[in-house]
Scaffold this active site. Sequence first.
Site, PDB file in Angstrom:
ATOM      1  N   LYS A 125      24.600  97.374  16.379  1.00  0.00           N
ATOM      2  CA  LYS A 125      25.673  96.603  17.022  1.00  0.00           C
ATOM      3  C   LYS A 125      25.373  95.112  16.997  1.00  0.00           C
ATOM      4  O   LYS A 125      26.258  94.296  16.694  1.00  0.00           O
ATOM      5  CB  LYS A 125      25.877  97.091  18.457  1.00  0.00           C
ATOM      6  CG  LYS A 125      27.031  96.395  19.160  1.00  0.00           C
ATOM      7  CD  LYS A 125      27.453  97.105  20.432  1.00  0.00           C
ATOM      8  CE  LYS A 125      26.435  97.058  21.514  1.00  0.00           C
ATOM      9  NZ  LYS A 125      26.967  97.492  22.819  1.00  0.00           N
ATOM     10  N   SER A 126      24.129  94.737  17.302  1.00  0.00           N
ATOM     11  CA  SER A 126      23.775  93.313  17.340  1.00  0.00           C
ATOM     12  C   SER A 126      23.954  92.658  15.982  1.00  0.00           C
ATOM     13  O   SER A 126      24.473  91.541  15.873  1.00  0.00           O
ATOM     14  CB  SER A 126      22.324  93.151  17.812  1.00  0.00           C
ATOM     15  OG  SER A 126      22.155  93.611  19.124  1.00  0.00           O
ATOM     16  N   GLY A 140      29.513  92.106  25.893  1.00  0.00           N
ATOM     17  CA  GLY A 140      28.836  90.929  26.422  1.00  0.00           C
ATOM     18  C   GLY A 140      28.263  90.064  25.322  1.00  0.00           C
ATOM     19  O   GLY A 140      28.325  88.825  25.380  1.00  0.00           O
ATOM     20  N   ASP A 188      17.674  97.502  26.675  1.00  0.00           N
ATOM     21  CA  ASP A 188      18.810  98.413  26.541  1.00  0.00           C
ATOM     22  C   ASP A 188      18.387  99.879  26.551  1.00  0.00           C
ATOM     23  O   ASP A 188      19.239 100.765  26.650  1.00  0.00           O
ATOM     24  CB  ASP A 188      19.584  98.122  25.254  1.00  0.00           C
ATOM     25  CG  ASP A 188      20.414  96.857  25.348  1.00  0.00           C
ATOM     26  OD1 ASP A 188      20.808  96.486  26.475  1.00  0.00           O
ATOM     27  OD2 ASP A 188      20.660  96.229  24.302  1.00  0.00           O
ATOM     28  N   LYS A 222      23.534  94.349  33.846  1.00  0.00           N
ATOM     29  CA  LYS A 222      24.058  94.840  32.574  1.00  0.00           C
ATOM     30  C   LYS A 222      25.468  95.384  32.817  1.00  0.00           C
ATOM     31  O   LYS A 222      26.141  95.009  33.788  1.00  0.00           O
ATOM     32  CB  LYS A 222      23.119  95.891  31.988  1.00  0.00           C
ATOM     33  CG  LYS A 222      21.686  95.381  31.740  1.00  0.00           C
ATOM     34  CD  LYS A 222      21.612  94.254  30.723  1.00  0.00           C
ATOM     35  CE  LYS A 222      21.706  94.746  29.314  1.00  0.00           C
ATOM     36  NZ  LYS A 222      21.529  93.657  28.317  1.00  0.00           N
ATOM     37  N   ARG A 277      22.029  99.195  36.228  1.00  0.00           N
ATOM     38  CA  ARG A 277      21.443 100.379  35.590  1.00  0.00           C
ATOM     39  C   ARG A 277      20.277 100.965  36.380  1.00  0.00           C
ATOM     40  O   ARG A 277      20.042 102.183  36.327  1.00  0.00           O
ATOM     41  CB  ARG A 277      21.004 100.045  34.155  1.00  0.00           C
ATOM     42  CG  ARG A 277      22.186  99.921  33.217  1.00  0.00           C
ATOM     43  CD  ARG A 277      21.791  99.602  31.793  1.00  0.00           C
ATOM     44  NE  ARG A 277      22.971  99.650  30.926  1.00  0.00           N
ATOM     45  CZ  ARG A 277      23.042  99.094  29.731  1.00  0.00           C
ATOM     46  NH1 ARG A 277      22.002  98.431  29.250  1.00  0.00           N
ATOM     47  NH2 ARG A 277      24.134  99.196  29.011  1.00  0.00           N
ATOM     48  N   ARG A 286      25.425 103.575  28.071  1.00  0.00           N
ATOM     49  CA  ARG A 286      24.022 103.979  27.964  1.00  0.00           C
ATOM     50  C   ARG A 286      23.614 104.922  29.103  1.00  0.00           C
ATOM     51  O   ARG A 286      22.775 105.804  28.911  1.00  0.00           O
ATOM     52  CB  ARG A 286      23.125 102.747  27.912  1.00  0.00           C
ATOM     53  CG  ARG A 286      23.439 101.857  26.715  1.00  0.00           C
ATOM     54  CD  ARG A 286      22.311 100.910  26.375  1.00  0.00           C
ATOM     55  NE  ARG A 286      22.770  99.863  25.475  1.00  0.00           N
ATOM     56  CZ  ARG A 286      22.933 100.012  24.159  1.00  0.00           C
ATOM     57  NH1 ARG A 286      22.671 101.165  23.601  1.00  0.00           N
ATOM     58  NH2 ARG A 286      23.356  98.999  23.413  1.00  0.00           N
TER      59      ARG A 286
END
Length: 438
Positions: A26-27, A99, A320, A347, A351, A392
């Site tokens: 994704k990054s 984000g 993450d 996040k 979390r 997640r």
Amino acid sequence: MSSASTFICSRAAGPLRGTLRVPGDKSVSHRAIMLAALADGVSRIDGFLEGEDTRATARAFASMGVRIEQPEDCVRVVHGVGMRGLRAPTQPIDCGNAGTGMRLLCGLLAAQDFDSVLVGDESLSKRPMLRVVEPLRKMGGRIETASNGWPPLVIRGGAKLQGIEYALPVASAQVKSALLLAGLYADGETVVLEPHPTRDYTESMLSAFGIRIDHRPGMARLTGGQSLRAAHIKVPADFSSAAFFITAASMVPGSDVLLQEVGINPRRTGLLQALRLMGADIDLVNERSSGGEMIADIRVRAARLHGAEIPDHLVPDMIDEFPVLFAAAAAADGITRVTGAAELRVKESDRLAAMANGLRAAGIDVEETADGASIRGGVLGSAQIESHGDHRISMAFAVAAQVGSGELRIQDCANVATSFPGFDRLAVSCGMDVRVST
């Protein structure tokens, strides 16, 4: 289909077996779209993540006049418009749940000649943005937030940016990246210093697009006024997505899984070190470089996990992956302790609280602290888990259930598509019992 109406049911089924390839990183996908849009020429991106977050970034640039073609799934052909070729969007840019997309776009848009507004979904609209807005203001950016520092972000065009040297108070690859992208447009030199090295995807991607950038762990420096050249980018498989299967295969007796072509950027793979401290049997096979990123096939065989003290220095490199680490800790013998992870509270959800509450609901002893937790391993029973719309959290509990004695019903799971489309299908293909219902 609303997020609240979607849930996952997961229970133990047996060993995980097979050769898997998880979706693209994704990054890397976010950054590839952004830089290709600003490059001179036509770029091709192979392995693009077909997730909601990355598609939102692609739509953002399409709304600013960039032609982006999709000849097939996981491929994008981007007709770059050059550094000054973006056009004013006709409406607010919706970043969805991304984000990364919002913070990096903030850096790029701070340097444009037109006004823009960045908005997001309910979760993103509660994420802190001053950490990126304040240094961009120091560079001359004119950016407004809601009174609490949350989105929407209103970015005024026509600002003249000046390069600065900025020491990040908290290590953040997203903030570093936003400043470097703004620095491409700034007069003079932009230098970003970090208290702890973070992932260097932006630095590597800038180099791949022809930008001269000096970087090493903890520092990045570039001079404004450079141009981007079109490139062919091959996106590696996403380590954060692979992490769910790495952990599940480590936990479930008899498992033996090979994950192909996974990105192993050292600023991203702290989970491997943490799981090895807990006794996991993980081998990196066929390590090589692809498009400036190190990749490897990852073989995981089941092992008897034990509790461990997770060193603080690993925290930024696995931020993450903490939800799924908590799942491993719940299955391990003894106590696992985590500290230095206060970042988890800001996040997509809190979390730390979400994982602690969910594990307790399933019968696991968890002592929560301000910046971490102590988790005593045990056997998870049946429970209903609230994911708070956090992808997640949802997938971590789907993994945890694979060594439980009952079924976990995980609520509010539609956002799994933001990062890992097809998670349930891949899970079932290797032997997990995971069912998505509405």
